[in-house]
Design an enzyme around this catalytic site. Sequence first.
Site, PDB file in Angstrom:
ATOM      1  N   GLU A 157      -5.756  -8.389  -0.433  1.00 23.28           N
ATOM      2  CA  GLU A 157      -6.486  -7.978   0.768  1.00 23.28           C
ATOM      3  C   GLU A 157      -7.929  -7.725   0.366  1.00 23.28           C
ATOM      4  OE1 GLU A 157      -5.041  -4.999   3.483  1.00 23.28           O
ATOM      5  OE2 GLU A 157      -2.938  -5.469   3.059  1.00 23.28           O
TER       6      GLU A 157
ATOM      7  N   GLU B 194       0.815  -1.221   0.000  1.00 22.53           N
ATOM      8  CA  GLU B 194       0.000   0.000   0.000  1.00 22.53           C
ATOM      9  C   GLU B 194       0.854   1.280   0.000  1.00 22.53           C
ATOM     10  OE1 GLU B 194      -2.906  -0.241   3.143  1.00 22.53           O
ATOM     11  OE2 GLU B 194      -3.996  -1.860   2.137  1.00 22.53           O
TER      12      GLU B 194
END
Length: 501
Positions: free
Chosen positions: A291, A172
């Site tokens: 995710e 991320e």
Amino acid sequence: MKANFKVTADVVIGKIDPRMWGSLTEQLGRSVYNGIYQPNHPLADKNGFRRDVIDAVKKLKIPLVRYPGGNFVSGYNWEDGIGPKSKRPIRLDLAWKSIEPNQFGLHEFLTWCKTINAQADMAINLGTRGIDAARNLVEYCNFPAGTYWSNLRIKNGQKNPFNVKLWSLGNEMDGEWQIGHKTAYEYGRLAHETAKAMRIIDPSIELIACGSSLHSMPSFGSWEEEILDNVYDDVEYLSLHQYYDDNDHDIKKFLSSSIDLDSFINEVISICDAVKARKHQTKTMYLAMDEWNVWYHSKESDTKQKPWQQAPNLLEDHYTFADALVVGSLALTLIKHADRIKIGCLAQLINVIAPIVTNNEGTPTIWYQSIFYPFMQVANYAQGTALKVNSKVADYTVSNRVVPYVSSSAVYNQSKCEVVLFIENKAAEEVDFDYKLADFPQVTLKEATQFAGYDLDETNEKQTMQIENLKDINVNNQNCVNGKIAPYSWNMIRLSAISHG
């Protein structure tokens, strides 16, 4: 209400990679400590792993675990988690404002993966670190012997290489919350050079590059395009992350989450293919949905936690039956994109926004959340080839998006001569369904189950939820399956079937 479906043996989406049903764990809350690893627990094995957790995870048949994060990895020094435990440093984890004792590290994780029969997806720190730490880690894990890092691995008790073959290049990195947050250009260049160094040591590894953290990020789209300009030749997969919530207390909107996920996946595919065309590439970029989950129940209580505790109770959502329906529909969406999504990680696995929860004291020592059940069924039975499903069902509209009340994915497992139908009912009423299987000349019913009959807000602390038989399912001599499914229900039908192909 009625729903009609049809699948044809040779009209396929693509092969389902078994790694689609993986998961994620990191040193966050009680995911590792007091979850996977609890040496003083009565059920701990010789390695300090809780046997009840191992048994529960094996029911999910998790094929892959991404580690160590997640946000944790962006400030993590992997060297802290090797060698004698008495000499490992205690650190501050800035990602979750926790104390990290480093009693669970690289060897423990890979030993645990072997115990649960899972492959490792090893994430590397591209936040506070970079090329040097990454190349050393690959050498430590995968080089046979005769060098500093490989010899150190041997000294630490692992003679043969770990042979970790799947690696995530950071986590991320477009998120401001990330330790070492980077621009697309900064990350793209670093990921390219890191991948290059890692492949010199082990050319056989596969790599995942970070896509944008969420569909809603301002950087979404432009981030993917710019980093792919740098790493298209270097990686096999681009990652996607997405979580859903019911903060608006709108059940129809919440149950439409899979429609948003479908749109998100299609947009990322379009970006990848546009870069492929512009760069005159022949290689297809595959996706890693590493995710995905529902996450919102615990966010308010997490703000009240005092910082700098060891293994605090963080992100411990207690999932409702409605959450289970959403997780099921998200899984069906992954199946529908099996041609491009090859890796998936339900985030996370134990205690932290997880299907499995442990109790530190009392009984039961472990319990299964509502989301455990649909995920368990797809992980066990969505194996083989995803079939294209043609459907005719009633629908409703949310935020200008059309949402079918009943959705389905179908999978043909040739090795088992089995077709598995997953059907979810988002309607508040019973539905009559009719499911035609074309070009499957020998179809008989093996099993039919339902997960139904619970209040949408009901959770499973008392372990009252369970999968039950779905009765009165018929297969006629035209290979048509029909019956009724309950309001707000998740259903699975397994059929013995042999295709002409």
